[in-house]
Design a protein around this motif. Structure first.
Motif, PDB file in Angstrom:
ATOM      1  N   HIS A   5      80.192  20.435  39.329  1.00 39.53           N
ATOM      2  CA  HIS A   5      80.980  20.664  38.125  1.00 39.53           C
ATOM      3  C   HIS A   5      81.984  19.541  37.969  1.00 39.53           C
ATOM      4  N   SER A   6      81.773  18.706  36.962  1.00 39.67           N
ATOM      5  CA  SER A   6      82.700  17.620  36.706  1.00 39.67           C
ATOM      6  C   SER A   6      83.855  18.154  35.880  1.00 39.67           C
ATOM      7  N   ILE A   7      85.060  18.065  36.417  1.00 42.45           N
ATOM      8  CA  ILE A   7      86.200  18.722  35.787  1.00 42.45           C
ATOM      9  C   ILE A   7      86.819  17.852  34.709  1.00 42.45           C
ATOM     10  N   LEU A   8      86.958  16.572  34.993  1.00 41.35           N
ATOM     11  CA  LEU A   8      87.667  15.685  34.073  1.00 41.35           C
ATOM     12  C   LEU A   8      86.682  14.782  33.354  1.00 41.35           C
ATOM     13  N   ASP A   9      87.162  14.173  32.270  1.00 39.74           N
ATOM     14  CA  ASP A   9      86.297  13.309  31.478  1.00 39.74           C
ATOM     15  C   ASP A   9      85.768  12.154  32.317  1.00 39.74           C
ATOM     16  N   GLN A  10      84.534  11.766  32.014  1.00 31.55           N
ATOM     17  CA  GLN A  10      83.998  10.571  32.657  1.00 31.55           C
ATOM     18  C   GLN A  10      84.868   9.384  32.252  1.00 31.55           C
ATOM     19  N   LEU A  16      86.892  14.730  39.474  1.00 32.94           N
ATOM     20  CA  LEU A  16      87.123  15.974  40.197  1.00 32.94           C
ATOM     21  C   LEU A  16      85.850  16.792  40.062  1.00 32.94           C
ATOM     22  N   GLN A  17      85.222  17.109  41.171  1.00 30.56           N
ATOM     23  CA  GLN A  17      83.962  17.835  41.084  1.00 30.56           C
ATOM     24  C   GLN A  17      83.950  19.009  42.036  1.00 30.56           C
ATOM     25  N   LEU A  18      83.603  20.160  41.480  1.00 33.79           N
ATOM     26  CA  LEU A  18      83.454  21.363  42.295  1.00 33.79           C
ATOM     27  C   LEU A  18      81.992  21.471  42.695  1.00 33.79           C
ATOM     28  N   ILE A  99      80.107  31.246  57.050  1.00 31.83           N
ATOM     29  CA  ILE A  99      81.145  31.392  56.016  1.00 31.83           C
ATOM     30  C   ILE A  99      80.828  30.494  54.824  1.00 31.83           C
ATOM     31  N   GLY A 100      79.553  30.239  54.635  1.00 31.19           N
ATOM     32  CA  GLY A 100      79.132  29.337  53.557  1.00 31.19           C
ATOM     33  C   GLY A 100      79.591  29.777  52.181  1.00 31.19           C
ATOM     34  N   HIS A 101      79.690  31.077  51.977  1.00 26.89           N
ATOM     35  CA  HIS A 101      80.124  31.555  50.663  1.00 26.89           C
ATOM     36  C   HIS A 101      81.642  31.663  50.564  1.00 26.89           C
ATOM     37  N   ALA A 102      82.320  31.468  51.672  1.00 29.52           N
ATOM     38  CA  ALA A 102      83.772  31.666  51.669  1.00 29.52           C
ATOM     39  C   ALA A 102      84.538  30.446  51.190  1.00 29.52           C
ATOM     40  N   LYS A 103      83.866  29.297  51.225  1.00 29.09           N
ATOM     41  CA  LYS A 103      84.566  28.062  50.854  1.00 29.09           C
ATOM     42  C   LYS A 103      83.794  27.336  49.763  1.00 29.09           C
ATOM     43  N   ARG A 104      84.537  26.695  48.886  1.00 30.53           N
ATOM     44  CA  ARG A 104      83.946  25.772  47.927  1.00 30.53           C
ATOM     45  C   ARG A 104      84.446  24.376  48.253  1.00 30.53           C
ATOM     46  N   ILE A 105      83.668  23.417  47.842  1.00 31.40           N
ATOM     47  CA  ILE A 105      84.036  22.025  48.100  1.00 31.40           C
ATOM     48  C   ILE A 105      84.514  21.406  46.793  1.00 31.40           C
ATOM     49  N   LEU A 106      85.683  20.814  46.849  1.00 38.12           N
ATOM     50  CA  LEU A 106      86.237  20.134  45.681  1.00 38.12           C
ATOM     51  C   LEU A 106      86.403  18.666  46.058  1.00 38.12           C
ATOM     52  N   ASP A 107      85.672  17.807  45.369  1.00 35.67           N
ATOM     53  CA  ASP A 107      85.741  16.373  45.657  1.00 35.67           C
ATOM     54  C   ASP A 107      86.656  15.676  44.665  1.00 35.67           C
ATOM     55  N   LEU A 108      87.559  14.852  45.177  1.00 34.06           N
ATOM     56  CA  LEU A 108      88.433  14.036  44.337  1.00 34.06           C
ATOM     57  C   LEU A 108      88.102  12.583  44.615  1.00 34.06           C
ATOM     58  N   ASP A 109      87.937  11.821  43.557  1.00 35.92           N
ATOM     59  CA  ASP A 109      87.552  10.437  43.728  1.00 35.92           C
ATOM     60  C   ASP A 109      88.246   9.600  42.657  1.00 35.92           C
ATOM     61  N   GLY A 110      89.007   8.617  43.071  1.00 33.46           N
ATOM     62  CA  GLY A 110      89.623   7.744  42.078  1.00 33.46           C
ATOM     63  C   GLY A 110      90.960   7.212  42.529  1.00 33.46           C
ATOM     64  N   HIS A 148      89.903  16.540  53.715  1.00 31.25           N
ATOM     65  CA  HIS A 148      89.167  15.522  54.475  1.00 31.25           C
ATOM     66  C   HIS A 148      89.207  14.238  53.654  1.00 31.25           C
ATOM     67  N   ARG A 149      89.774  13.189  54.249  1.00 32.02           N
ATOM     68  CA  ARG A 149      89.840  11.913  53.521  1.00 32.02           C
ATOM     69  C   ARG A 149      88.589  11.108  53.864  1.00 32.02           C
ATOM     70  N   LEU A 150      87.759  10.900  52.876  1.00 32.97           N
ATOM     71  CA  LEU A 150      86.505  10.182  53.100  1.00 32.97           C
ATOM     72  C   LEU A 150      86.714   8.677  53.021  1.00 32.97           C
ATOM     73  N   SER A 151      87.582   8.255  52.139  1.00 36.59           N
ATOM     74  CA  SER A 151      87.891   6.826  51.981  1.00 36.59           C
ATOM     75  C   SER A 151      89.292   6.763  51.366  1.00 36.59           C
ATOM     76  N   PRO A 152      89.841   5.566  51.172  1.00 36.59           N
ATOM     77  CA  PRO A 152      91.197   5.528  50.617  1.00 36.59           C
ATOM     78  C   PRO A 152      91.354   6.308  49.315  1.00 36.59           C
ATOM     79  N   GLU A 153      90.308   6.342  48.516  1.00 38.45           N
ATOM     80  CA  GLU A 153      90.447   7.014  47.212  1.00 38.45           C
ATOM     81  C   GLU A 153      89.542   8.238  47.066  1.00 38.45           C
ATOM     82  N   ARG A 154      88.897   8.652  48.143  1.00 33.93           N
ATOM     83  CA  ARG A 154      87.999   9.818  48.040  1.00 33.93           C
ATOM     84  C   ARG A 154      88.433  10.896  49.022  1.00 33.93           C
ATOM     85  N   PHE A 155      88.554  12.095  48.501  1.00 38.01           N
ATOM     86  CA  PHE A 155      88.955  13.237  49.320  1.00 38.01           C
ATOM     87  C   PHE A 155      87.979  14.384  49.111  1.00 38.01           C
TER      88      PHE A 155
END
Lengths: 180, 935
Positions: A5-10, A16-18, A99-110, A148-155
């Motif tokens: 799910h892309s939250i913000l405009d391209q 922000l993706q759920l 607990i696969g259904h207990a958590k969602r993953i929210l990715d932030l990139d930018g 979890h910090r994946l890279s300087p601008e990705r979480f």
């Protein structure tokens, strides 16, 4: 919000993706048996047991987070029988819970990801703080989350499923505030 | 007063229109509201707090005691704002305060005539009787007559947010010392956060004339600072508080209110020093100003505050002001109580046209707007016409942040000021804040202060009435003396008795003067007299900034169950239950809460219906010692619970009171799943984790929170089995016994079925993975189940007499709730010993009872058998209308309640104005034998 799910405009300075639910298990080791059981698990999934509670250990298509001295969270990016894999590796030396259904993953990139996160979490996201490859358990507003910090601008954020909608709203509103 | 054409940091290409008391005025970008008012010739800006005396602008920053105005309109209006601290903006609207009917004609100034009678503490002495309530009447009028601007009545409409920042070194204040400290830290490789209240960096250097050495030095520093990538600069941001563990709070009050929470390993406080004046009659008249402020208005804003200026100093800092005012075209007289002045400096001053009156002091000022000052020397006394009096009475380092961190200020005689005391680790104070008043241009200086001549301590330069110590609170020298004479000699008492140092300026220009006068009156030194305690916030902070974005609907993040969207689609009306959003009732069952919930109860009692109970706490407990853990947690036993069976359990707190209840099912030899109440889920988990990590480290067991992993649906009603049979087969549905567990599939989803009842009817709880919940819900509806919400759920449990949050309020014991028989005598459990305390065994404790009545009952109502007194004999914990019984029901805790069955009790609900009678009875109103739930 069941699919990616892309939250913000391209094109925004932040994406922000759920993500959909993923295989996620919690593994607890019994005191005294941790060393051997953890080793078996690490070998089975092909990762190196993190030495401390800050660094994330990667394995093929997945991540291991040491969330307590005797406890791991294991997340896989693809569908797989992670629960069974872990149970067979740990055996009688610990407990494994799905607990696969207990958590969602929210990715932030930018480039604005850090700035947005500083509006909610009290963790040092500077060079001396949460560096790429590290994670932290903290709170964002009322919700307990893992960052979890994946890279300087990705979480990657692991958020409680029941808070997912509210947290997405929080990020969208905070992002709007940043544009004020 | 006039704007000079060639001075100031203002942008004359960007005129800004603004209004003051409705009058249209113009300033420039870079102006403060105060400088723009002065440039427009506005001298009278406000009225004083108590005597309504006319007041002008006294300072140029946060120390301003007089020029308080209201800014903005409607709910965005901010009262009591210092005009000196407001950057001018296009369309800004400012209104003066505390006057009626107008600023220039304030009839309330007549209160000044009663000044001889209204000294310190007159409120406390005068408005005492005839009874305690009378103060409420007096207060209304006193607040109208003496006060500040009225606050807006609505919420602050400005958006607000909270930000977190981390750094190795925090530097507070970007004057020359602060910038130099930031540079030094940056050059060592530290991450630096430099925070400045002003919009520009430079601090006091910005108040010096163009071409000054300070300005040149500032340019050099700023160039070097710009080259440092590891320095973050925040301007327009006020650090207002020091907190534990290196945490500082700062606020930026721009279009968006930003509250900064800064965590720093080290802090350098370069917050500067504030000038103070002298105490003499008339020292509050418009036109009297701090010398440093006049300098700031001249050099930073290009405003000459007077054509005929008198500068009164007891230290060297007034000389530069005198020189610069003279160079700008003012006729200047310099008054100094010190006799000595070296020839070179005398020549410099006199050649600028400055008249020197050494060995003299100002003893009074006159004029509604300043017109004349009285100068007294050892041998003569004269009156000087003037329109500006600049006071240079010494400097007080800004110690607030260091003091908040525990550094007790120490008095320094050479500085005539308090300096920072022993600082906590990781904190340093530099520049003027540390007492270094040196200016870059100075040559030979007094080592302690940086001045060329020692300061001559001088607090009160003239005697007489209306000699103000604290301009904001109208505290006079006489008030301080009176406080002393009446025994309020402690500085803390002095503050509270006279209000000295209170208000938006927090006594920045008055505290030292007040302490000095108290020291003088009590025959002590200022060091012995001491100072008051500094507490955050250093500067006024909008409540909206502290609240941040967490207001209104965003006060809490709302939790939603996996069925949330589906239930809304089905017409559920939602309500809040803790952090959760839950279905309250369904519109398909009625147009409003009352009719819908009654219908839903009828469906459950006569047919079958489902409800979303995913909010229940759910914990997976796994390990060889799982049963032992349950035995220790719950008061009842778990060792004999068979695999595939469930049991209801109650746990106590350490102190013996009931903590929580819930059903736990055994999934396998070493695996259980525990449910808790919605309200206590997090507390129960936290408690178990605490015990496992401290007292019970020997147990091999993991507790995993699966609350969000599993959705839960309660299926209740006499036809519940039939509904289930359509989905899992008649055989499986029939064979599942009461308190039995079945793991199977339903609508293609793996489910756990537990036959358990909260409503008192035949019931099941259906647990499924969260993502499968909508399909399971739809399948149950298709199989014939109705839907019911939280209101009906709560009412059904009252009819059945099940305890819930209202009864598990932390004050009830097992016996109070009629559950004493559950407590095992064969094992130890948490709270067991403390539950034996005599107080928890007393016969007259309040016990759970049921009430029936013909009129509505409500939670919180008080019960009594006789006249109502205090908390009565008990209280109602939960109440409802019962469609099944055709009367109003309630659960209640009543003193010695089980002995009162059959009696009539009076019910008093003062909050709703109700008084009625109810019959006391057993709390199990419906099917006390449990036939229906076992059906």
């Amino acid at each position: 919000m069941d699919d990616r799910h892309s939250i913000l405009d391209q094109g925004a300075a932040l994406q922000l993706q759920l993500q959909p639910c993923r295989p996620l298990v919690q593994v607890g080791f019994w005191r005294g048996a941790r060393g051997a059981a953890a080793l078996r698990l690490a070998e089975a999934l092909a990762f190196e047991m993190p030495a401390d509670g800050r660094q994330v250990a990667g394995f093929p298509d997945g991540w291991a987070y040491r969330i307590a001295p005797d406890r791991l969270l294991l997340l896989s990016d693809r569908a797989r029988p992670l629960l069974q894999e872990c149970r067979s590796a740990v055996g009688q030396d610990g407990a494994v819970s799905d607990i696969g259904h207990a958590k969602r993953i929210l990715d932030l990139d930018g480039s604005e990801a850090v700035s947005l996160l500083t509006r909610g979490i009290a963790i040092d996201l500077g060079p001396a703080g949460l560096t790429p490859g590290a994670f932290a358990q903290t709170r964002l507003h009322d919700a307990s989350i893992l960052v979890h910090r994946l890279s300087p601008e990705r979480f990657r954020l692991l958020i409680p499923t029941s808070f997912a909608a509210a947290l997405v709203d929080w990020f969208v509103e905070s992002w709007a505030m940043m544009q004020y | 007063m006039r704007r000079l054409p060639d001075r100031g940091e203002i942008d004359r290409a960007r005129p800004l229109r603004f209004r003051f008391d409705g009058r249209a005025l113009t300033g420039y970008a870079g102006d403060s509201l105060a400088s723009a008012l002065l440039a427009n010739g506005v001298r009278l800006v406000g009225r004083s707090f108590k005597y309504h005396r006319p007041r002008g602008i006294y300072a140029a920053g946060l120390e301003e005691p007089n020029a308080l105005v209201s800014i903005g309109r409607g709910d965005a209006r901010r009262p009591n704002i210092q005009a000196t601290a407001v950057p001018l903006s296009e369309g800004l609207e400012a209104v003066s305060q505390n006057r009626w009917p107008s600023l220039h004609l304030d009839l309330q100034s007549l209160t000044g005539l009663a000044a001889p009678l209204t000294g310190a503490g007159f409120y406390y002495k005068t408005f005492m009787g005839p009874n305690a309530r009378a103060w409420m009447l007096y207060e209304h009028f006193i607040r109208k007559a003496a006060g500040l601007g009225p606050p807006p009545t609505g919420p602050d409409p400005r958006p607000a947010e909270t930000l977190h920042a981390h750094c190795r070194v925090l530097v507070v204040g970007a004057g020359l010392a602060g910038i130099a400290a930031a540079l030094e830290a940056a050059r060592e490789g530290d991450s630096v956060l430099l925070v400045e209240r002003d919009s520009l960096l430079g601090g006091a250097a910005l108040s010096t004339p163009p071409g000054s050495q300070e300005r040149a030095h500032l340019e050099t520093l700023l160039t070097a600072l710009a080259a440092q990538s590891n320095v973050q600069v925040l301007t327009n941001t006020q650090v207002f508080g020091t907190y534990d563990h290196g945490c500082f709070a700062a606020v930026e009050e721009g279009e968006v209110l930003q509250l900064w929470l800064i965590r720093a390993e080290r802090a350098v406080l370069a917050s500067g020093a504030l000038e103070r004046g002298f105490v003499f009659p008339g020292n509050d008249r418009p036109g009297v100003m701090l010398a440093g402020a006049a300098r700031t208005y001249l050099n930073r804003y290009g405003v000459l505050c007077g054509e005929r200026a008198v500068v009164f100093q007891n230290n060297d800092s007034g000389e530069a002001v005198a020189l610069e005012l003279a160079q700008a075209g003012a006729a200047v007289t310099l008054v100094d109580p010190r006799e000595n002045l070296d020839a070179e400096r005398r020549k410099s001053l006199e050649s600028a046209g400055i008249i020197l009156r050494l060995g003299s002091r100002i003893t009074a000022a006159f004029g509604r707007r300043l017109r004349v000052v009285e100068v007294s020397g050892a041998r003569d006394r004269a009156r000087l016409p003037c329109d500006l009096l600049c006071l240079a009475g010494g400097w007080s380092p800004v110690l607030h942040l260091a003091s908040q961190a525990g550094a007790r200020p120490r008095w320094s005689d050479p500085h005539a000021a308090f300096l920072p005391g022993s600082l906590p680790g990781g904190m340093a104070v530099v520049g003027a804040a540390a007492g270094d008043f040196r200016r870059v241009a100075d040559g030979e200086v007094v080592p302690e202060t940086g001045w060329s001549r020692p300061l001559q301590p001088l607090w009160r330069s003239g005697e007489g009435p209306m000699a103000f110590v604290d301009l904001q609170n109208d505290v006079t020298a006489k008030d301080v003396r009176q406080a002393h004479d009446e025994g309020f000699v402690s500085v803390e008492h002095l503050k509270r008795y006279t209000t000295l140092g209170m208000g938006s300026d927090q006594g920045r220009t008055s505290n030292v003067l007040g302490l000095a006068l108290m020291a003088e009156a009590s025959g002590r030194t200022i060091a012995e007299t001491g100072t008051t305690t500094f507490r955050p916030p250093y500067a006024a902070v909008s409540l909206g900034a502290l609240a941040g974005a967490e207001v209104g609907g965003a006060f809490h993040l709302r939790r939603r169950t996996p069925l949330d969207s589906l239930l809304r689609e089905e017409g559920a009306v939602m309500t809040h239950s803790g952090l959760w959003e839950r279905a309250w009732y369904f519109r398909e069952n009625g147009p409003d809460l009352e009719s819908a919930s009654c219908r839903e109860m009828e469906i459950v009692r006569s047919d079958a219906a489902i409800s979303d109970v995913s909010t229940l706490g759910k914990f997976e407990i796994e390990g060889p010692d799982a049963a032992e853990l349950l035995n220790r947690l719950y008061c009842n036993g778990w060792s004999k619970l068979a695999v595939g069976k469930a049991r209801w359990g109650v746990m106590l707190r350490d102190d013996g009171y009931v903590f929580d209840d819930g059903t736990t099912a055994r999934l396998g030899e070493t695996r259980y799943v525990m449910t808790t109440t919605t309200a206590k889920a997090e507390q129960v988990l936290s408690r178990i984790e605490f015990l496992l990590q401290t007292a019970w480290r020997d147990l091999r067991v993991q507790v995993c929170d699966v609350t969000d992993h599993w959705a839960a649906i309660a299926l209740s009603g006499p036809n519940a089995r039939k509904v289930l049979a359509k989905l899992i087969g008649a055989e499986q549905a029939r064979d599942l016994p009461f308190l039995g567990l079945l793991e199977t599939e339903l609508a293609g989803a793996p489910v756990r079925l537990i036959r358990v009842s909260f409503s008192g009817e035949l019931g099941y709880e259906v647990y499924c993975p969260a993502q499968d919940a909508p399909s399971v819900w739809r399948a149950l509806r298709r199989a014939g189940a109705g839907a019911y919400g939280l209101e009906a759920l709560g009412a059904l449990r009252i009819e059945k007499g099940h305890v819930s949050a209202g009864e598990l309020d932390g004050r009830t014991t097992l016996d109070d709730l009629g559950l004493a028989a559950m407590a095992s005598r064969k094992k130890a459990f948490v709270g067991q010993v403390m539950a034996e305390r005599p107080g928890l065994q007393a016969k007259d404790r309040k016990q759970l009872v049921g009430l029936t009545a013909e009129t509505p009952l409500s939670s919180g109502a008080v019960l009594s058998f006789g006249p109502f007194a205090g908390l009565g004999e008990g209280r109602i914990t939960a109440a409802t209308w019962s469609p099944s019984l055709g009367c109003y029901l309630a659960l209640a805790l009543l003193r010695d309640g089980r002995a009162q069955h059959g009696r009539e009790v009076a019910v008093h609900d003062p909050a709703r104005g109700r008084l009625c009678k109810a019959l006391v009875r057993d709390p199990h109103f419906l099917d006390p034998e449990g036939v229906r739930q076992r059906g």
